[in-house]
Design an enzyme around this catalytic site. Structure first.
Site, PDB file in Angstrom:
ATOM      1  N   ASP A  86       0.824  -1.214   0.000  1.00  0.00           N
ATOM      2  CA  ASP A  86       0.000   0.000   0.000  1.00  0.00           C
ATOM      3  C   ASP A  86       0.860   1.266   0.000  1.00  0.00           C
ATOM      4  O   ASP A  86       2.028   1.227   0.378  1.00  0.00           O
ATOM      5  CB  ASP A  86      -0.860   0.061   1.267  1.00  0.00           C
ATOM      6  N   HIS A 228       3.891  -2.172   2.988  1.00  0.00           N
ATOM      7  CA  HIS A 228       3.865  -0.828   2.387  1.00  0.00           C
ATOM      8  C   HIS A 228       5.154  -0.610   1.592  1.00  0.00           C
ATOM      9  O   HIS A 228       6.238  -0.792   2.155  1.00  0.00           O
ATOM     10  CB  HIS A 228       3.738   0.238   3.477  1.00  0.00           C
TER      11      HIS A 228
HETATM   12 ZN    ZN Z   1      -2.623   3.269   3.278  1.00  0.00          ZN
END
Ligand code: ZN
Length: 276
Positions: A86, A228
Site C-alpha cells: 500500500d 507498504h
Molecule cells: Zn494506506
C-alpha cells in the site's frame, strides 16, 4: 665456514616456517569471515553518496537457486500467498521490491495512492510489465468515512482516470485507506474491497528482521499480507520473505490470481481478507 652456513640456513628456515604458519592463520580467518557473511546470500557493497561523501553501505543480496524461483504457471492445488503493498508507488522502494520479485519470478499486488502516480508512474509500469497487479488505494488517502458520498465516489473516479493515463491500465480491486469498512463507504465503492489476513506492521518496525519474523511466523495458504512500499525496512524484509516463502512451497501471486485459483468470485462493495 660450514657451521656458519648451517646456522644461517636453520635461521632462515625457522623464519620461513613462522611466515608460513601466519599465512595459514590468515587464510583460515579470511575463510571463516567470508562464510559468516555468506550465510544469507552474496555479500555485496553499494556505494551511497550523502553530503558529498562516499560511504559503503553493505547489503545482503538473496541468492537465487531453483528452490526459490517461482514456476511460470500457477498450480491451484499448491499453497499460495498474495503479498500486497500500500501507499506507493515510490520509485526507489517500489523499485527495490520489484527487483526482488523479478529475481524470483514472483508477483504481488500494489494498491497505489493515485495522486503519487504522476511522479512515480515508472514503478507502476514496471510492476505491470512483470505480471504484478495494480489496485487503487484511493486518490488522496483520506479517511473515506469522513468524506461526503460524492467525494468517496470521486476518489476512485479520479484514480481510474489517472491510472489509465499513466499506465494504460484499468484496475478491478481497491483497498480503502486504513482498511475502512464503513457501510456507507462500501456501498459507494464500485469495486471489491481487498483487506488482509496478516498485518506485517512494517510501518512501525524498527528493522527489517521484525517484519520478516512476523510474516514468516503467520503466513499460510490463502493469506493476503499487508506491507507498504514506502519504507526501506520493508524493501529489505521483502528480499528475505520472497525466497523464504517460495522455498517453503508457496506460490506468490496477485490477489486476482489467487481468488481465481481458489474459485472465489469477487463482488463490488464486499470485503475480502483472505482466499479461504
Ligand atoms: Zn494506506
Amino acid at each position: 665456514m660450514m657451521n656458519n652456513n648451517k646456522y644461517t640456513f636453520t635461521y632462515i628456515s625457522r623464519i620461513l616456517f613462522i611466515f608460513f604458519v601466519l599465512f595459514l592463520a590468515f587464510l583460515l580467518i579470511r575463510k571463516y569471515k567470508h562464510n559468516s557473511t555468506n550465510n544469507a546470500g552474496n555479500f555485496t557493497e553499494d556505494y551511497a553518496v550523502s553530503n558529498g561523501a562516499v560511504s559503503v553501505v553493505p547489503t545482503i543480496m538473496p541468492t537465487p537457486d531453483s528452490s526459490n524461483i517461482m514456476p511460470d504457471t500457477i498450480d491451484p492445488d499448491k499453497p499460495m500467498i498474495a503479498l500486497t503493498f500500500d501507499d506507493g508507488p515510490n520509485t526507489s522502494t517500489t523499485g527495490s521490491i520489484l527487483d526482488t520479485l523479478e529475481t524470483h519470478n514472483a508477483r504481488a499486488t500494489f494498491f497505489v495512492v493515485s495522486s503519487r502516480l504522476p511522479a512515480h508512474y515508472d514503478a507502476s509500469n514496471r510492476a505491470l510489465s512483470i505480471g504484478c497487479e495494480i489496485g487503487s488505494h484511493s486518490y488522496s488517502h483520506k479517511m473515506l468515512n469522513k468524506l461526503k458520498t460524492k467525494q468517496i465516489k470521486k476518489e476512485f473516479k479520479r484514480s481510474k482516470k489517472i491510472i489509465k493515463k499513466y499506465t494504460g491500465n484499468t484496475f478491478s480491486l481497491i483497498r480503502t485507506p486504513y482498511g475502512d469498512t464503513d457501510r456507507r463507504v462500501l456501498k459507494n465503492t464500485d469495486y471489491p474491497v481487498v483487506l488482509w489476513s496478516v498485518d506485517s506492521l512494517d510501518w512501525k518496525a524498527k528493522n527489517s528482521k521484525v517484519i520478516v519474523n512476523r510474516v514468516m511466523k503467520n503466513a499460510k495458504d490463502g493469506d493476503i499480507i499487508l506491507l507498504h512500499d514506502l519504507y526501506t525496512n520493508t524493501a529489505e524484509a521483502v528480499k528475505e520473505i520472497v525466497p523464504a516463502l517460495i522455498s517453503q512451497g508457496y506460490q506468490l501471486v496477485t490477489v486476482s490470481e489467487m481468488m481465481e485459483a481458489k474459485g472465489i468470485k469477487l463482488k463490488n462493495g464486499h470485503t475480502y481478507g483472505s482466499a479461504r
